[in-house]
Design a protein around this motif. Structure first.
Motif, PDB file in Angstrom:
ATOM      1  N   UNK A   1      -3.177  -1.523   0.561  1.00 54.67           N
ATOM      2  CA  UNK A   1      -3.440  -2.030  -0.787  1.00 54.67           C
ATOM      3  C   UNK A   1      -3.192  -3.528  -0.786  1.00 54.67           C
ATOM      4  N   UNK A   2      -4.135  -4.281  -1.326  1.00 54.58           N
ATOM      5  CA  UNK A   2      -4.003  -5.730  -1.427  1.00 54.58           C
ATOM      6  C   UNK A   2      -3.558  -6.097  -2.833  1.00 54.58           C
ATOM      7  N   UNK A   3      -2.811  -7.178  -2.961  1.00 56.04           N
ATOM      8  CA  UNK A   3      -2.413  -7.648  -4.291  1.00 56.04           C
ATOM      9  C   UNK A   3      -2.267  -9.158  -4.279  1.00 56.04           C
TER      10      UNK A   3
ATOM     11  N   UNK B   1      -0.472  -4.198 -15.776  1.00 52.81           N
ATOM     12  CA  UNK B   1       0.339  -4.854 -16.801  1.00 52.81           C
ATOM     13  C   UNK B   1       1.254  -5.951 -16.271  1.00 52.81           C
ATOM     14  N   UNK B   2       1.494  -5.972 -14.972  1.00 56.18           N
ATOM     15  CA  UNK B   2       2.324  -7.047 -14.410  1.00 56.18           C
ATOM     16  C   UNK B   2       1.534  -8.336 -14.218  1.00 56.18           C
ATOM     17  N   UNK B   3       0.249  -8.329 -14.565  1.00 62.39           N
ATOM     18  CA  UNK B   3      -0.573  -9.524 -14.473  1.00 62.39           C
ATOM     19  C   UNK B   3      -1.167  -9.775 -13.105  1.00 62.39           C
ATOM     20  N   UNK B   4      -0.831  -8.943 -12.124  1.00 67.25           N
ATOM     21  CA  UNK B   4      -1.367  -9.113 -10.783  1.00 67.25           C
ATOM     22  C   UNK B   4      -2.660  -8.327 -10.620  1.00 67.25           C
ATOM     23  N   UNK B   5      -3.458  -8.753  -9.679  1.00 67.30           N
ATOM     24  CA  UNK B   5      -4.691  -8.046  -9.333  1.00 67.30           C
ATOM     25  C   UNK B   5      -4.440  -7.231  -8.070  1.00 67.30           C
ATOM     26  N   UNK B   6      -4.830  -5.964  -8.106  1.00 63.59           N
ATOM     27  CA  UNK B   6      -4.654  -5.055  -6.974  1.00 63.59           C
ATOM     28  C   UNK B   6      -6.021  -4.581  -6.497  1.00 63.59           C
ATOM     29  N   UNK B   7      -6.149  -4.465  -5.194  1.00 59.52           N
ATOM     30  CA  UNK B   7      -7.407  -3.984  -4.619  1.00 59.52           C
ATOM     31  C   UNK B   7      -7.114  -2.758  -3.774  1.00 59.52           C
ATOM     32  N   UNK B   8      -7.751  -1.645  -4.151  1.00 61.67           N
ATOM     33  CA  UNK B   8      -7.620  -0.385  -3.434  1.00 61.67           C
ATOM     34  C   UNK B   8      -8.888  -0.177  -2.612  1.00 61.67           C
ATOM     35  N   UNK B   9      -8.732   0.296  -1.396  1.00 59.53           N
ATOM     36  CA  UNK B   9      -9.908   0.474  -0.551  1.00 59.53           C
ATOM     37  C   UNK B   9      -9.587   1.288   0.677  1.00 59.53           C
ATOM     38  N   UNK B  10     -10.593   1.494   1.491  1.00 62.90           N
ATOM     39  CA  UNK B  10     -10.409   2.222   2.744  1.00 62.90           C
ATOM     40  C   UNK B  10     -10.098   1.241   3.872  1.00 62.90           C
ATOM     41  N   UNK B  11      -9.465   1.742   4.920  1.00 59.48           N
ATOM     42  CA  UNK B  11      -9.069   0.911   6.057  1.00 59.48           C
ATOM     43  C   UNK B  11      -9.865   1.335   7.285  1.00 59.48           C
ATOM     44  N   UNK B  12     -10.651   0.399   7.839  1.00 62.77           N
ATOM     45  CA  UNK B  12     -11.440   0.693   9.028  1.00 62.77           C
ATOM     46  C   UNK B  12     -10.633   0.415  10.281  1.00 62.77           C
TER      47      UNK B  12
ATOM     48  N   UNK C   1       1.433  -0.512  -5.861  1.00 59.39           N
ATOM     49  CA  UNK C   1       1.166  -0.649  -4.434  1.00 59.39           C
ATOM     50  C   UNK C   1       1.653   0.566  -3.639  1.00 59.39           C
ATOM     51  N   UNK C   2       2.133   1.586  -4.349  1.00 62.56           N
ATOM     52  CA  UNK C   2       2.618   2.778  -3.682  1.00 62.56           C
ATOM     53  C   UNK C   2       4.048   2.604  -3.193  1.00 62.56           C
ATOM     54  N   UNK C   3       4.496   3.505  -2.308  1.00 58.27           N
ATOM     55  CA  UNK C   3       3.682   4.553  -1.677  1.00 58.27           C
ATOM     56  C   UNK C   3       3.296   5.671  -2.648  1.00 58.27           C
ATOM     57  N   UNK C   4       2.090   6.199  -2.445  1.00 58.34           N
ATOM     58  CA  UNK C   4       1.611   7.336  -3.220  1.00 58.34           C
ATOM     59  C   UNK C   4       1.939   8.621  -2.470  1.00 58.34           C
ATOM     60  N   UNK C   5       2.382   9.613  -3.222  1.00 60.39           N
ATOM     61  CA  UNK C   5       2.883  10.826  -2.585  1.00 60.39           C
ATOM     62  C   UNK C   5       2.276  12.077  -3.225  1.00 60.39           C
TER      63      UNK C   5
ATOM     64  N   UNK D   1      -5.821   4.443 -11.069  1.00 62.50           N
ATOM     65  CA  UNK D   1      -5.769   4.266 -12.512  1.00 62.50           C
ATOM     66  C   UNK D   1      -4.317   4.427 -12.975  1.00 62.50           C
ATOM     67  N   UNK D   2      -4.014   3.744 -14.086  1.00 63.42           N
ATOM     68  CA  UNK D   2      -2.666   3.801 -14.648  1.00 63.42           C
ATOM     69  C   UNK D   2      -2.706   4.520 -15.991  1.00 63.42           C
TER      70      UNK D   2
END
Length: 441
Positions: free
Chosen positions: A66-68, A42-53, A132-136, A104-105
């Motif tokens: 997390x990328x934004x 809803x803030x109009x930004x694009x977020x990308x969630x993924x794994x980190x190698x 963008x977290x942090x998720x707990x 998901x929101x």
């Protein structure tokens, strides 16, 4: 919010340097981000969630970045937004590596659906008040004993949330209104299968014009899951019809194995997110983006990998880092050789790499390169195709200084927008390393 040490450098490059434009990969050198799941909140930004190698020996790591972005040019990297081990451990019951996630929101909160590399305790969910977290407070999800990988969550127009997961065959189930419990009585298996849909893993669901799309890792070519494919249905639980490939990351690395991604609408345009491999490895991957287009019947045309990514053709007169190559043919690969700096290395005769596309504007007449001679050879600049017109070449003697050096050589005049292939000739192996190049008027 904790920021990666690369955040400041990345923003500095975009805001204060003229050497970087919007391009692939979307993350800086030395950062490895795979399995991109893109969401617009809803803030109009694009977020990308993924794994980190983090290693050429195993997939992923114990934390997520997390990328934004607000414009697909300036990217923020929020590091360690969720961890399964270490000082910020939020998975008290397990220390396994974190595989591909989704977010998901709902209910005023963000829900991170994570995946552990533990077949006995694969899936869980954590929460945050910020995208963008942090998720707990990670807790295990009861998925009816079907402990598999790559969760994705979709919320339909009626507010019903669906949980999609699985490998080789995809499963779907309703989530309860609290978003942290799966209604195991609603599980439907085999909505996608390897035989009928070329489904390998990594399902991601959207809805467009009343049609449900499942986008996933597709194993339809060469018995390797290098493609992002998709299937469609008029119902979230199927049946789904296979529709084809959206993008194929073959030839991104000599040891490339899989792909994983998502599609998203952002600022009235649609994009596919996917990853490419590096380091002659299947486990050091980088997130990329390409624009996609829908036909009137709802099908999606296949798109190619490019260097320009979401932006316009790159300015040929700005420095291009060699690791921005969108195709690597032969033995050549991308490796990290300095802090936050990658190169093309292990270059053998007949190897070539591609950059798509450049804008040469009124014309270029020479090229600068930073190279490190190893056994010597010839660099050949080709226009449009590896067999296209030769623009210029430069020969390196095998007794030249094996230190990094800048070279310059003339090319035939070239104008307008073109792909560039750099080919290599010589005897033996390991001809040279390449750091960057830049065309000149």
């Amino acid at each position: 919010m904790a920021y990666s040490k690369y955040y400041i450098a990345l923003v500095f490059c975009f805001l204060f340097s003229k050497t970087i434009e919007a391009q692939n990969p979307i993350i800086p050198s030395g950062v490895y981000f795979a399995d991109p799941s893109a969401k617009v909140w809803n803030d109009g930004k694009l977020y990308v969630y993924g794994s980190k190698d983090e290693s050429t020996e195993y997939y992923c790591s114990n934390s997520y970045d997390i990328l934004s972005t607000s414009d697909l040019v300036n990217w923020e990297v929020s590091s360690n937004s969720f961890s399964s081990k270490g000082e910020s451990d939020q998975v008290a019951y397990n220390d396994a590596y974190l595989y591909a996630p989704d977010c998901q929101y709902n209910n005023g909160r963000y829900y991170l659906y994570y995946c552990l590399s533990d077949k006995n305790s694969a899936e869980g969910v954590a929460t945050s008040e910020k995208p963008q977290g942090p998720f707990t407070n990670g807790v295990k999800l009861d998925v009816g004993g079907i402990e598999e990988i790559d969760p994705s969550v979709f919320i339909d127009d009626d507010g019903q949330a669906y949980y999609v997961w699985g490998q080789f065959n995809a499963k779907i189930a309703k989530l309860k209104p609290n978003m942290v419990e799966v209604d195991t009585s609603s599980i439907v298996s085999n909505i996608l299968t390897e035989n009928e849909h070329y489904f390998h893993e990594g399902a991601f669901m959207i809805k467009r014009n009343g049609l449900y799309y499942l986008v996933y890792t597709d194993i339809s070519r060469a018995n390797r899951p290098t493609c992002i494919g998709y299937a469609t249905s008029k119902n979230p639980t199927g049946p789904y019809k296979y529709q084809g490939v959206i993008i194929d990351n073959d030839n991104s690395d000599p040891s490339n194995w899989n792909n994983h991604g998502s599609i998203v609408e952002f600022n009235s345009n649609w994009f596919v997110f996917y990853h490419r491999s590096t380091h002659n490895s299947s486990t050091m991957r980088k997130a990329c983006i390409e624009p996609i287009f829908f036909n009137e019947d709802g099908t999606i045309d296949e798109v190619e990998m490019t260097t320009q990514g979401a932006g316009s053709p790159l300015n040929a007169f700005l420095k291009t880092e060699a690791e921005r190559a969108c195709l690597l043919n032969g033995n050549v690969r991308i490796v990290l050789f300095e802090q936050a700096n990658e190169m093309l290395t292990a270059i053998n005769p007949s190897d070539n790499v591609a950059y798509k596309y450049f804008d040469f504007k009124g014309g270029a007449s020479s090229i600068d390169m930073r190279i490190k001679p190893v056994n010597g050879g010839t660099i050949v600049i080709k226009q449009d195709q590896p067999w296209g017109p030769t623009l210029g070449s430069y020969s390196i003697k095998n007794d030249e200084n094996s230190e990094w050096t800048a070279i310059n050589f003339p090319i035939k005049p070239i104008k307008g927008e073109h792909a560039v292939f750099i080919s290599f000739r010589g005897e033996g192996k390991d001809l040279l390393d390449l750091d960057w190049f830049k065309f000149n008027e």
